[in-house]
Write an enzyme that holds these catalytic residues in place. Structure first.
Site, PDB file in Angstrom:
ATOM      1  N   HIS A 103       0.890  -1.191  -0.071  1.00 11.70           N
ATOM      2  CA  HIS A 103       0.063   0.010   0.038  1.00 11.70           C
ATOM      3  C   HIS A 103       0.963   1.198  -0.012  1.00 11.70           C
ATOM      4  O   HIS A 103       2.022   1.289  -0.520  1.00 11.70           O
ATOM      5  CB  HIS A 103      -1.042   0.081   0.967  1.00 11.70           C
TER       6      HIS A 103
ATOM      7  N   GLU B 113       1.309 -12.070   4.922  1.00 10.46           N
ATOM      8  CA  GLU B 113       0.224 -11.468   5.565  1.00 10.46           C
ATOM      9  C   GLU B 113       0.708 -11.749   7.090  1.00 10.46           C
ATOM     10  O   GLU B 113       0.668 -12.808   7.588  1.00 10.46           O
ATOM     11  CB  GLU B 113      -1.109 -12.013   5.181  1.00 10.46           C
TER      12      GLU B 113
ATOM     13  N   GLU C 196      -2.683  -0.338   7.803  1.00 14.71           N
ATOM     14  CA  GLU C 196      -1.918  -0.968   7.103  1.00 14.71           C
ATOM     15  C   GLU C 196      -0.582  -0.701   6.365  1.00 14.71           C
ATOM     16  O   GLU C 196       0.463  -0.964   6.727  1.00 14.71           O
ATOM     17  CB  GLU C 196      -2.603  -2.139   6.184  1.00 14.71           C
TER      18      GLU C 196
ATOM     19  N   HIS D 254       2.547  -7.363   4.024  1.00 12.76           N
ATOM     20  CA  HIS D 254       1.110  -6.903   4.355  1.00 12.76           C
ATOM     21  C   HIS D 254       0.577  -7.264   5.397  1.00 12.76           C
ATOM     22  O   HIS D 254       1.036  -7.994   6.430  1.00 12.76           O
ATOM     23  CB  HIS D 254       0.225  -7.371   3.263  1.00 12.76           C
TER      24      HIS D 254
END
Length: 191
Positions: free
Chosen positions: A27, A156, A41, A94
């Protein structure tokens, strides 16, 4: 018989040849990613990526970051940055979220067999160092996995939609443990 024994060897016995690690902090900029309980995040991703960078550089590896600040980098540009570096691996960092807030844990995504080796090593290493549930490896066709030419993994690091996990992810010590797990997993497969 020897063939069967070779098939039984753990994935940690497999090595990848690389001299550069591409760290992709997920992101950034106008794309904040998931936002729960005061956590965003994109900030967590960048913090962990910078921690991993320091650890890998201390071990003598060259590290290329897809972003170093809170800027937006398109998925195509992330792959372009990665593909400019030969003999490399790509790790996209992430944090996850789900409307079902009871879901928690760490996951690794891959597309190729070498990506699976990389993601598996990182996730096993995190499982030994990080408080949280090991949710496993999942094959996916994410843009950054299909557009990169080297072994690639999306990690993740936890579900910030889960209150308990979000509280852990908010602490620098937990993010440091995540970074140490990611770095150790990358180093474990270096041939």
């Amino acid at each position: 018989m020897l063939f069967l024994l070779l098939l039984a060897l753990p994935a940690t016995a497999q090595a990848l040849t690389f001299s550069t690690v591409i760290l992709d902090a997920g992101h950034g900029g106008h794309d904040g990613g998931a936002a729960w309980y005061g956590l965003v995040e994109k900030r967590l991703c960048l913090d962990v990526a910078q921690r991993v960078e320091r650890l890998l550089k201390a071990k003598g590896l060259k590290v290329v970051m897809t972003r170093r600040t809170d800027t937006f980098v398109s998925l195509d540009d992330r792959a372009w940055i990665a593909n400019r570096n030969s003999r490399s691996v790509f790790v996209s960092i992430h944090f996850n979220a789900n409307r079902t807030t009871s879901i928690h844990g760490m996951e690794g995504y891959y597309r190729s067999s070498n990506g699976k080796i990389l993601a598996g090593s990182i996730l096993r290493s995190m499982d030994r160092r990080v408080t949280g549930k090991y949710r496993g490896l999942i094959s996916r066709n994410f843009k950054v996995l299909r557009s990169t030419k080297m072994p690639a993994a999306v990690i993740e690091c936890g579900y910030i939609s889960n209150r308990t996990e979000a509280n852990r992810c908010a602490t620098p010590s937990h993010r440091q443990a995540i970074a140490e797990g990611i770095a150790a997993g990358i180093l474990a497969v270096r041939g």
